[in-house]
Design a protein around this motif. Structure first.
Motif, PDB file in Angstrom:
ATOM      1  N   THR A  94      68.119  86.684  86.864  1.00  0.00           N
ATOM      2  CA  THR A  94      69.526  87.014  86.643  1.00  0.00           C
ATOM      3  C   THR A  94      69.824  88.422  87.135  1.00  0.00           C
ATOM      4  OG1 THR A  94      69.044  87.822  84.408  1.00  0.00           O
ATOM      5  CG2 THR A  94      69.698  85.526  84.606  1.00  0.00           C
ATOM      6  N   TYR A  98      75.769  87.784  90.019  1.00  0.00           N
ATOM      7  CA  TYR A  98      75.115  86.613  90.605  1.00  0.00           C
ATOM      8  C   TYR A  98      75.019  85.501  89.558  1.00  0.00           C
ATOM      9  CZ  TYR A  98      73.454  89.724  94.341  1.00  0.00           C
ATOM     10  OH  TYR A  98      73.371  90.612  95.395  1.00  0.00           O
ATOM     11  N   GLU A 100      72.756  82.671  87.706  1.00  0.00           N
ATOM     12  CA  GLU A 100      71.343  82.575  87.341  1.00  0.00           C
ATOM     13  C   GLU A 100      70.633  81.512  88.171  1.00  0.00           C
ATOM     14  OE1 GLU A 100      68.563  81.131  83.562  1.00  0.00           O
ATOM     15  OE2 GLU A 100      70.655  81.709  83.219  1.00  0.00           O
ATOM     16  N   THR A 101      69.405  81.821  88.560  1.00  0.00           N
ATOM     17  CA  THR A 101      68.531  80.844  89.209  1.00  0.00           C
ATOM     18  C   THR A 101      67.355  80.559  88.279  1.00  0.00           C
ATOM     19  OG1 THR A 101      69.088  81.430  91.494  1.00  0.00           O
ATOM     20  CG2 THR A 101      66.927  80.455  91.133  1.00  0.00           C
ATOM     21  N   LEU A 133      69.374  83.930  94.939  1.00  0.00           N
ATOM     22  CA  LEU A 133      70.458  84.172  93.987  1.00  0.00           C
ATOM     23  C   LEU A 133      71.795  83.974  94.699  1.00  0.00           C
ATOM     24  CD1 LEU A 133      69.465  87.361  91.916  1.00  0.00           C
ATOM     25  CD2 LEU A 133      69.533  84.985  91.139  1.00  0.00           C
ATOM     26  N   SER A 218      70.217  76.548  90.852  1.00  0.00           N
ATOM     27  CA  SER A 218      71.196  77.565  90.520  1.00  0.00           C
ATOM     28  C   SER A 218      72.133  77.131  89.399  1.00  0.00           C
ATOM     29  CB  SER A 218      72.020  77.925  91.760  1.00  0.00           C
ATOM     30  OG  SER A 218      73.010  78.887  91.453  1.00  0.00           O
TER      31      SER A 218
END
Length: 333
Positions: A94, A98, A100-101, A133, A218
């Motif tokens: 995180t 951006y 979150e992945t 991201l 993602s």
């Protein structure tokens, strides 16, 4: 007969060659764990390193025990995590600005391509794992809802209003048919004891759909914008079936979503001048009786933006489920 026997032996040899028997070291690592090291390389969608991203990792062990390692990426987008694991590592990345992945890395490999365990370490030890991201760009207010649609009545095209979240009368309170859904029962096969087909069709020249891969890694799972120059298909059908060997329902569109263009209008030259854009995710939460959809409709005319702010959901008025002949059930996304 000799030729057929040779062919059969060749197929069997290929099959056994593809299947790798687990080594004693592999079995021990899967049961008790082995040293695991992963180099996380975090970049944006343009491939630029992301500095200062928060990386949280969980190295899975027996009895749901987790070995956690947390930290931040350096100026090169690198963060190194190492702990003992049974071959699975979950992570989340995180950073402000951006989405979150998150993902689970299967270090142990697959049944046909097992990872090597050497000197008590999962190989390759210190393998680089690239993490992308996605930036938060321009999220807008949305019409968003989740709907379970019962497959009745059958063999009748039912107009569906995406912005109202309902079918057209007499089956609902919708006003404009963005598309039509038709449910049909299919003949059973050797694999499926029950099969149903549902069809999406569109009423206007430039209406239709495009299928895209879901970005499962993602928090933001789709493209940012609907394409305007691609050819949108006018009819889509999918078949769902109840597997004879397993109790679950098999859907033939998994890890995919639809981008829709609807309510299209043309000028006197037949050129597209107006349209609305939406996206639909299919889920396996239904059964042979229901089709489950997640709908995200952009309410702004000619806006191709698919990046939606779910905190500003414009879908607030629900129809009276009790009087609905289709027995719809709504839950907010």
């Amino acid at each position: 007969k000799k030729i057929m026997l040779l062919i059969l032996l060749g197929i069997l040899n290929t099959t056994f060659a593809a299947y790798q028997l687990p080594t004693p070291e592999y079995k021990h690592a899967r049961r008790y764990g082995a040293k695991t090291k992963i180099v996380f390389y975090v970049v944006d969608e343009e491939g630029n390193p992301v500095e200062g991203a928060d990386v949280g990792t969980s190295f899975y062990m027996k009895m749901h025990k987790l070995n956690n390692v947390d930290g931040k990426t350096d100026k090169n987008g690198i963060f190194v995590a190492s702990k003992k694991s049974r071959g699975e590592v979950g992570y989340s990345v995180t950073k402000k600005g951006y989405y979150e992945t998150h993902e689970v890395i299967k270090v142990y490999g697959t049944r046909d391509n097992r990872a090597e365990v050497k000197d008590g370490k999962w190989m390759p030890y210190g393998k680089t794992h690239k993490v992308v991201l996605k930036k938060i760009k321009n999220p807008i207010p949305v019409i968003s809802y989740k709907i379970l649609i019962k497959q009745k009545p059958r063999d009748i095209p039912l107009g569906f209003d995406l912005q109202k979240g309902d079918f057209l009368p007499p089956y609902g309170c919708g006003e404009v048919s963005d598309f039509y859904m038709t449910f049909e029962q299919e003949e059973a096969t050797e694999e499926f004891r029950e099969r149903f087909k549902y069809t999406f069709s569109f009423p206007n020249k430039y209406d239709g759909y495009i299928i895209r891969d879901i970005h499962n890694y993602s928090e933001f799972r789709s493209d940012y914008n609907a394409p305007t120059n691609d050819v949108y298909q006018q009819e889509y059908f999918s078949v769902i079936g109840l597997d004879k060997k397993r109790p679950d329902v098999v859907i033939d569109i998994e890890n995919k979503y639809m981008i829709l263009r609807t309510r299209s209008k043309t000028n006197e030259n037949g050129e597209l001048v107006e349209a609305y854009y939406s996206k639909i995710f299919f889920t396996g939460e239904g059964n042979l009786t229901y089709v489950s959809l997640h709908v995200f409709a952009n309410p702004e005319l000619n806006s191709t933006n698919l990046e939606f702010n779910l905190k500003e959901n414009r879908f607030s008025l629900l129809p009276d489920v009790k009087t609905d002949e289709l027995e719809k059930h709504y839950r907010m996304w």
